[in-house]
Write a protein that holds these residues in place. Structure first.
Motif, PDB file in Angstrom:
ATOM      1  N   THR A  78       0.613  -1.222  -0.049  1.00  0.00           N
ATOM      2  CA  THR A  78       0.035  -0.023  -0.098  1.00  0.00           C
ATOM      3  C   THR A  78       0.896   1.094   0.023  1.00  0.00           C
ATOM      4  O   THR A  78       2.075   1.305   0.333  1.00  0.00           O
ATOM      5  N   VAL A  79       0.119   2.446  -0.451  1.00  0.00           N
ATOM      6  CA  VAL A  79       1.177   3.710  -0.206  1.00  0.00           C
ATOM      7  C   VAL A  79       1.455   3.982   1.063  1.00  0.00           C
ATOM      8  O   VAL A  79       2.716   4.360   1.451  1.00  0.00           O
ATOM      9  N   ARG A  80       0.901   3.743   2.137  1.00  0.00           N
ATOM     10  CA  ARG A  80       1.147   3.720   3.290  1.00  0.00           C
ATOM     11  C   ARG A  80       2.405   2.864   3.968  1.00  0.00           C
ATOM     12  O   ARG A  80       3.142   3.496   4.620  1.00  0.00           O
ATOM     13  N   ASP A  81       2.516   1.600   3.210  1.00  0.00           N
ATOM     14  CA  ASP A  81       3.603   0.972   3.639  1.00  0.00           C
ATOM     15  C   ASP A  81       4.910   1.549   2.845  1.00  0.00           C
ATOM     16  O   ASP A  81       5.926   1.672   3.450  1.00  0.00           O
ATOM     17  N   ALA A  82       4.665   2.087   1.755  1.00  0.00           N
ATOM     18  CA  ALA A  82       5.889   2.905   1.062  1.00  0.00           C
ATOM     19  C   ALA A  82       6.295   4.118   1.970  1.00  0.00           C
ATOM     20  O   ALA A  82       7.324   4.084   1.902  1.00  0.00           O
ATOM     21  N   ILE A  83       5.356   4.834   2.355  1.00  0.00           N
ATOM     22  CA  ILE A  83       5.633   5.833   3.116  1.00  0.00           C
ATOM     23  C   ILE A  83       6.621   5.481   4.459  1.00  0.00           C
ATOM     24  O   ILE A  83       7.248   5.962   4.864  1.00  0.00           O
ATOM     25  N   ARG A  84       5.938   4.413   5.103  1.00  0.00           N
ATOM     26  CA  ARG A  84       6.598   3.970   6.301  1.00  0.00           C
ATOM     27  C   ARG A  84       7.894   3.187   6.080  1.00  0.00           C
ATOM     28  O   ARG A  84       8.689   3.544   6.921  1.00  0.00           O
ATOM     29  N   HIS A  85       8.323   2.905   4.772  1.00  0.00           N
ATOM     30  CA  HIS A  85       9.643   2.266   4.495  1.00  0.00           C
ATOM     31  C   HIS A  85      10.247   3.517   3.843  1.00  0.00           C
ATOM     32  O   HIS A  85      11.482   3.023   3.371  1.00  0.00           O
ATOM     33  N   GLY A  86      10.066   4.748   3.869  1.00  0.00           N
ATOM     34  CA  GLY A  86      10.737   5.841   3.547  1.00  0.00           C
ATOM     35  C   GLY A  86      11.003   6.037   1.971  1.00  0.00           C
ATOM     36  O   GLY A  86      12.030   6.563   1.554  1.00  0.00           O
ATOM     37  N   ILE A  87       9.705   5.508   1.309  1.00  0.00           N
ATOM     38  CA  ILE A  87       9.757   5.892  -0.056  1.00  0.00           C
ATOM     39  C   ILE A  87       8.817   6.864  -0.687  1.00  0.00           C
ATOM     40  O   ILE A  87       7.600   6.666   0.053  1.00  0.00           O
ATOM     41  N   ALA A  88       9.054   7.839  -1.167  1.00  0.00           N
ATOM     42  CA  ALA A  88       8.084   8.961  -1.725  1.00  0.00           C
ATOM     43  C   ALA A  88       8.180   9.063  -3.327  1.00  0.00           C
ATOM     44  O   ALA A  88       8.971   8.686  -3.822  1.00  0.00           O
ATOM     45  N   TYR A  89       7.047   9.068  -3.671  1.00  0.00           N
ATOM     46  CA  TYR A  89       6.841   9.380  -5.073  1.00  0.00           C
ATOM     47  C   TYR A  89       6.015  10.734  -5.532  1.00  0.00           C
ATOM     48  O   TYR A  89       4.943  11.042  -5.038  1.00  0.00           O
ATOM     49  N   ALA A  90       6.930  11.491  -6.362  1.00  0.00           N
ATOM     50  CA  ALA A  90       6.253  13.093  -6.564  1.00  0.00           C
ATOM     51  C   ALA A  90       5.826  12.774  -8.214  1.00  0.00           C
ATOM     52  O   ALA A  90       6.461  12.663  -9.094  1.00  0.00           O
ATOM     53  N   THR A  91       4.220  12.891  -8.137  1.00  0.00           N
ATOM     54  CA  THR A  91       3.704  12.561  -9.529  1.00  0.00           C
ATOM     55  C   THR A  91       3.937  13.302 -10.661  1.00  0.00           C
ATOM     56  O   THR A  91       4.458  14.570 -10.499  1.00  0.00           O
ATOM     57  N   GLU A  92       3.984  12.920 -11.826  1.00  0.00           N
ATOM     58  CA  GLU A  92       4.112  13.913 -12.857  1.00  0.00           C
ATOM     59  C   GLU A  92       2.865  14.704 -13.248  1.00  0.00           C
ATOM     60  O   GLU A  92       3.272  16.014 -13.865  1.00  0.00           O
ATOM     61  N   ASP A  93       1.805  14.510 -12.777  1.00  0.00           N
ATOM     62  CA  ASP A  93       0.525  15.402 -12.983  1.00  0.00           C
ATOM     63  C   ASP A  93       0.475  15.913 -11.522  1.00  0.00           C
ATOM     64  O   ASP A  93      -0.579  15.543 -10.645  1.00  0.00           O
ATOM     65  N   ARG A  94       1.112  17.102 -11.021  1.00  0.00           N
ATOM     66  CA  ARG A  94       1.073  17.751  -9.865  1.00  0.00           C
ATOM     67  C   ARG A  94      -0.299  18.339  -9.647  1.00  0.00           C
ATOM     68  O   ARG A  94      -0.869  18.481  -8.617  1.00  0.00           O
ATOM     69  N   LYS A  95      -1.099  18.739 -10.810  1.00  0.00           N
ATOM     70  CA  LYS A  95      -2.208  19.694 -10.512  1.00  0.00           C
ATOM     71  C   LYS A  95      -3.287  18.597 -10.222  1.00  0.00           C
ATOM     72  O   LYS A  95      -4.340  18.671  -9.564  1.00  0.00           O
ATOM     73  N   ARG A  96      -3.208  17.467 -10.714  1.00  0.00           N
ATOM     74  CA  ARG A  96      -4.249  16.325 -10.666  1.00  0.00           C
ATOM     75  C   ARG A  96      -4.271  15.607  -9.439  1.00  0.00           C
ATOM     76  O   ARG A  96      -5.033  15.262  -8.569  1.00  0.00           O
ATOM     77  N   TYR A  97      -2.814  15.073  -9.275  1.00  0.00           N
ATOM     78  CA  TYR A  97      -2.685  14.208  -8.402  1.00  0.00           C
ATOM     79  C   TYR A  97      -1.708  14.478  -7.137  1.00  0.00           C
ATOM     80  O   TYR A  97      -1.837  13.815  -6.020  1.00  0.00           O
ATOM     81  N   GLY A  98      -1.055  15.671  -7.454  1.00  0.00           N
ATOM     82  CA  GLY A  98       0.309  15.981  -6.364  1.00  0.00           C
ATOM     83  C   GLY A  98      -0.340  16.921  -5.396  1.00  0.00           C
ATOM     84  O   GLY A  98       0.137  16.922  -4.304  1.00  0.00           O
TER      85      GLY A  98
END
Length: 510
Positions: A334-354
């Motif tokens: 899950t995304v929560r797992d990713a954040i908990r393991h120190g991984i971040a993702y900055a999306t290419e579509d900042r206006k819609r998803y970021g």
């Protein structure tokens, strides 16, 4: 009659507390492609909104002459009647209407109040053929990609018998193939006598297509260059835009690469809509602490799909493979797992998803990890403000306050808010997907500086970019993707655009 189809003289436009344009002069020759360049906030779009009647006559100072007659436009329809049509960066199409309906929206082919659908579809088909779009006129706009939607907008302009076509960042969201097709179309329109004014941050495209270039900075005219007579280089354009020479497009950096922070092995991701199709197939790559690693590939290669699937399986089905953090295998579902393991993702579509564009900077910065600010289940507003204010200063976010609405910021400052949000999670691995898309050259330099600082602080960065010079200037290593497979790994010393393109177009053995 003058060779100029358009003259704007001493245009000054003021908003409460801000002078957006100051005595700007612009001349555009009949039948040319005229580019307008400048950083975000330089006044490019404001000048075009004055011309097209978005800001009506009387709301600004100065004079407009179009085709030898005064241009005092009260609204967009007024300017369109004279043959001036503007296509904004945010396309003004209705997704749930057909292509033909969109082309003639507000300009219907009707008789006695009843739409003639045969005529509508017939004329739409003729216009689509003219812009090189092979789609049925009755196709819904929601069912075609953004590149084709841009062509629908141009067909819509041609239906209004356009004489001066204004395009605001027309290729910002297009891939290389769609961009090339659009630029060829503009050349064709020029040959037919249509005058074009194009606003663009992509200086290579500007240099390849424009006859003249006008540079604005801080609401003032810097200079107008004639590409036939003047010696025009990208460096000269950039110098005019930012007010200084950029000896190096990328800030200097001496990498201090540490141990491996992230490794992905034999990673396979299937499409959620095309059953059985592997979008990513057996990919293996790694990123070390203090290292900036690039991910290059053509549209459809699977770059974003790979990044999103690693980030808590935010994309894809039937995902298999292994993820290692600091040499230890981890399970991230899950995304929560990713954040908990120190991984971040900055999306290419900042206006819609970021970003939440209707919220302030403060709320956007804290959004990815509110638990760090919570006390007994309640967010500490004072601490949230303090944290956001610290990032505003550290990353140079140009805004009066962290209470400023994020949607009102320039693209570069919005991107800094996105980075602030993920830096706040204290992630060790940051995946940055097109981090400088739609950002001017001055703001790009600032984003590059932030990326370098993160690497200097021991973070591991995976950067996805469609701009090969960006990857070459920023990254220590570059992986290439083709049809979902890793086709190469190139060090900074060995990387060239030609070598990367060879690997990006490499076909995999079946």
């Amino acid at each position: 009659m003058s060779d100029d189809i358009l003259r704007m003289r001493a245009i000054t436009k003021t908003f409460p507390g801000v002078r957006a344009l100051h005595d700007v002069n612009l001349s555009v020759r009949r039948g040319e492609i005229h580019a307008i360049c400048g950083e975000n906030g330089a006044g490019k779009s404001t000048l075009m909104k004055v011309l097209s009647g978005v800001y009506p006559h009387g709301s600004y100072d100065g004079e407009i002459t179009f085709d030898g007659e005064p241009g005092r436009f009260s609204d967009i329809r007024d300017s369109e009647r004279r043959g001036i049509v503007i296509i904004h960066q945010e396309l003004a199409l209705c997704p749930q209407l057909s292509i033909a309906e969109n082309i003639f929206l507000g300009n219907e082919r009707a008789k006695r109040g009843i739409v003639d659908w045969n005529r509508t579809n017939h004329e739409a088909a003729r216009l689509l053929d003219r812009v090189g779009l092979r789609e049925n006129p009755v196709t819904m706009v929601a069912d075609i990609g953004v590149g084709k939607q841009q062509l629908v907008e141009i067909a819509k302009a041609l239906a209004k018998e356009v004489r001066l076509l204004i395009l605001d960042e027309p290729t910002a969201a297009l891939n290389d193939e769609d961009s090339a097709h659009l630029l060829d179309l503009l050349r064709g329109l020029r040959a037919e006598g249509v005058t074009c004014v194009i606003i663009s941050h992509k200086l290579n495209e500007v240099a390849s297509i424009a006859d003249s270039i006008t540079i604005l900075r801080d609401g003032r005219l810097i200079e107008t260059l004639d590409l036939a007579a003047d010696e025009v280089t990208e460096d000269r354009i950039i110098s005019g835009m930012v007010g200084r020479d950029l000896e190096h497009r990328f800030p200097a950096r001496v990498p201090e690469i540490g141990p491996e922070a992230l490794r992905i092995e034999d990673w396979t991701v299937h499409s959620p809509v095309q059953r059985g199709r592997a979008v990513v197939a057996g990919a293996t790559l790694s990123v070390c602490r203090g290292e900036i690693v690039g991910l290059a590939g053509l549209m459809g290669a699977g770059r974003t799909e790979l990044a999103m699937s690693v980030f808590g399986r935010a994309y894809g089905t039937d995902i298999s493979g292994r993820i290692y953090r600091d040499s230890r295998e981890v399970e991230i579902r899950t995304v929560r797992d990713a954040i908990r393991h120190g991984i971040a993702y900055a999306t290419e579509d900042r206006k819609r998803y970021g970003l939440n564009l209707i919220e302030d900077i403060k709320r956007n910065v804290s959004a990815a990890d509110l638990s760090r600010l919570a006390r007994r289940g309640w967010v500490d507003d004072n601490e949230e403000y303090r944290v956001a204010e610290q990032y505003r200063r550290d990353l140079g976010i140009k805004a009066p306050s962290v209470l400023s609405v994020t949607g009102k910021l320039s693209g570069g400052n919005q991107q800094k808010v996105v980075l602030s949000k993920w830096i706040f999670t204290d992630a060790d691995v940051l995946i940055l997907d097109e981090p400088t898309r739609g950002i001017d050259v001055g703001a790009k330099y600032e984003i590059y500086s932030i990326i370098n600082r993160l690497a200097g602080a021991g973070k591991a960065l995976l950067v996805i970019s469609s701009e090969l010079p960006e990857l070459l200037g920023l990254c220590d290593r570059i992986y290439t993707l083709s049809a979902g497979r890793v086709t190469g790994e190139v060090t900074r010393a060995d990387a060239t655009q030609e070598r990367l393109m060879q690997l990006m177009t490499k076909e995999q053995p079946r």
